[in-house]
Design a protein around this motif. Structure first.
Motif, mmCIF file in Angstrom:
data_model
loop_
_atom_site.group_PDB
_atom_site.id
_atom_site.type_symbol
_atom_site.label_atom_id
_atom_site.label_comp_id
_atom_site.label_asym_id
_atom_site.label_seq_id
_atom_site.Cartn_x
_atom_site.Cartn_y
_atom_site.Cartn_z
ATOM 1 N N ALA A 1 -11.332 -2.662 -13.916
ATOM 2 C CA ALA A 1 -10.912 -1.610 -13.505
ATOM 3 C C ALA A 1 -10.651 -0.648 -14.606
ATOM 4 O O ALA A 1 -9.695 -1.000 -15.497
ATOM 5 C CB ALA A 1 -9.709 -1.616 -12.517
ATOM 6 N N ILE B 1 -5.546 0.971 -7.399
ATOM 7 C CA ILE B 1 -5.107 0.991 -6.042
ATOM 8 C C ILE B 1 -6.028 0.713 -4.989
ATOM 9 O O ILE B 1 -5.855 0.177 -3.851
ATOM 10 C CB ILE B 1 -4.451 2.431 -5.894
ATOM 11 C CG1 ILE B 1 -3.193 2.867 -6.954
ATOM 12 C CG2 ILE B 1 -4.049 2.924 -4.444
ATOM 13 C CD1 ILE B 1 -2.630 4.188 -6.894
ATOM 14 N N LYS B 2 -7.164 1.274 -5.348
ATOM 15 C CA LYS B 2 -8.365 1.051 -4.142
ATOM 16 C C LYS B 2 -8.568 -0.394 -4.224
ATOM 17 O O LYS B 2 -8.659 -0.990 -2.888
ATOM 18 C CB LYS B 2 -9.642 1.829 -4.746
ATOM 19 C CG LYS B 2 -10.801 1.683 -3.707
ATOM 20 C CD LYS B 2 -11.736 2.483 -3.834
ATOM 21 C CE LYS B 2 -13.042 2.386 -3.079
ATOM 22 N NZ LYS B 2 -14.136 2.786 -3.565
ATOM 23 N N ILE B 3 -8.655 -1.140 -5.103
ATOM 24 C CA ILE B 3 -8.984 -2.796 -5.103
ATOM 25 C C ILE B 3 -7.760 -3.322 -4.337
ATOM 26 O O ILE B 3 -7.899 -4.258 -3.485
ATOM 27 C CB ILE B 3 -8.823 -3.191 -6.709
ATOM 28 C CG1 ILE B 3 -10.212 -2.876 -7.163
ATOM 29 C CG2 ILE B 3 -8.748 -4.832 -6.460
ATOM 30 C CD1 ILE B 3 -10.159 -3.004 -8.775
ATOM 31 N N THR C 1 -5.699 -1.984 -2.096
ATOM 32 C CA THR C 1 -5.317 -1.702 -0.754
ATOM 33 C C THR C 1 -6.591 -1.983 0.122
ATOM 34 O O THR C 1 -6.570 -1.531 1.552
ATOM 35 C CB THR C 1 -5.091 -0.280 -0.621
ATOM 36 O OG1 THR C 1 -6.042 0.520 -1.432
ATOM 37 C CG2 THR C 1 -3.697 0.128 -1.232
ATOM 38 N N SER C 2 -7.803 -2.293 -0.291
ATOM 39 C CA SER C 2 -8.681 -2.278 0.410
ATOM 40 C C SER C 2 -9.081 -3.937 1.008
ATOM 41 O O SER C 2 -8.180 -4.841 0.593
ATOM 42 C CB SER C 2 -10.277 -2.195 -0.282
ATOM 43 O OG SER C 2 -10.245 -2.863 -1.208
ATOM 44 N N GLU D 1 -6.636 4.709 -10.225
ATOM 45 C CA GLU D 1 -7.196 4.892 -8.893
ATOM 46 C C GLU D 1 -8.065 3.785 -8.300
ATOM 47 O O GLU D 1 -7.825 3.465 -7.275
ATOM 48 C CB GLU D 1 -8.052 6.162 -8.610
ATOM 49 C CG GLU D 1 -7.109 7.491 -9.050
ATOM 50 C CD GLU D 1 -7.287 7.883 -10.591
ATOM 51 O OE1 GLU D 1 -8.097 7.180 -11.193
ATOM 52 O OE2 GLU D 1 -6.401 8.686 -10.690
ATOM 53 N N GLU D 2 -8.788 3.204 -9.404
ATOM 54 C CA GLU D 2 -9.593 1.878 -8.924
ATOM 55 C C GLU D 2 -8.704 0.942 -8.614
ATOM 56 O O GLU D 2 -8.839 -0.075 -7.624
ATOM 57 C CB GLU D 2 -10.175 1.396 -10.324
ATOM 58 C CG GLU D 2 -11.701 2.538 -10.428
ATOM 59 C CD GLU D 2 -12.170 2.063 -11.820
ATOM 60 O OE1 GLU D 2 -13.163 0.888 -11.619
ATOM 61 O OE2 GLU D 2 -11.944 2.667 -12.944
ATOM 62 N N GLU E 1 0.288 5.752 -8.836
ATOM 63 C CA GLU E 1 -0.634 5.679 -10.099
ATOM 64 C C GLU E 1 0.166 5.959 -11.430
ATOM 65 O O GLU E 1 -0.096 5.569 -12.534
ATOM 66 C CB GLU E 1 -1.693 6.687 -9.794
ATOM 67 C CG GLU E 1 -1.528 7.847 -9.688
ATOM 68 C CD GLU E 1 -2.789 8.952 -9.486
ATOM 69 O OE1 GLU E 1 -2.904 9.718 -10.349
ATOM 70 O OE2 GLU E 1 -3.749 8.507 -8.669
ATOM 71 N N ALA F 1 0.823 -1.210 -0.113
ATOM 72 C CA ALA F 1 0.121 -0.012 0.019
ATOM 73 C C ALA F 1 0.747 1.147 -0.036
ATOM 74 O O ALA F 1 0.373 2.287 -0.396
ATOM 75 C CB ALA F 1 -1.045 -0.200 1.239
#
Length: 148
Positions: free
Chosen positions: A136, A143-145, A147-148, A140-141, A9, A4
């Motif tokens: 995706a 990274i979100k996937i 890190t969640s 940004e998507e 990006e 993370a």
């Protein structure tokens, strides 16, 4: 070193159109150089190909995690590409690759290298995450996937 904390990006490339492994590795290496992760894309790419000779980096399920340890690495990074179509890539299940994580670490960072590999493999062991990555559209998507 946590995944993370090093996701950037600027070195993520969703929905790309490449036709083979060489093009993917070349593009990601040049991206790492452009963003100052490596000082010499060619030298780094040579280290990646040396590692490729040791064994497959396709872990199956359309995933590949190539990596290279090189003195040209200025800071550790993970360049990520998702492809619109799979490319031929030597893999454990002969499926090729459609999601590629190229890990760059310096020659002195063996522990970091193994820790990153482990974190990525653990995340990508989840089919829902892989499906989300493939659909995706934006950096940004991705990274979100992851890190969640």
């Amino acid at each position: 070193m946590e995944l993370a904390n090093i996701l950037d990006e600027n070195i993520i490339f969703p929905k790309a159109d490449y036709t083979n492994k060489a093009e993917v590795l070349q593009e990601l290496s040049e991206l790492l150089e452009k963003e100052s992760y490596v000082s010499d894309a060619s030298e780094f790419l040579e280290a990646v190909y040396e590692r490729e000779k040791e064994g497959v980096t396709g872990i199956g399920n359309l995933l590949a995690i190539p990596h290279g340890k090189s003195e040209s690495v200025q800071k550790p990074g993970v360049a990520i590409i998702t492809l619109n179509n799979k490319v031929d890539w030597e893999s454990l299940d002969d499926s090729g690759a459609q999601i590629v994580f190229l890990i760059a670490v310096g020659t002195e960072n063996s522990k970091n290298h193994l820790k990153l590999l482990s974190q990525i493999a653990r995340k990508l062991g989840n089919d829902d995450i892989n499906t989300a990555l493939l659909s995706a559209q934006k950096k940004e998507e991705i990274i979100k996937i992851l890190t969640s």
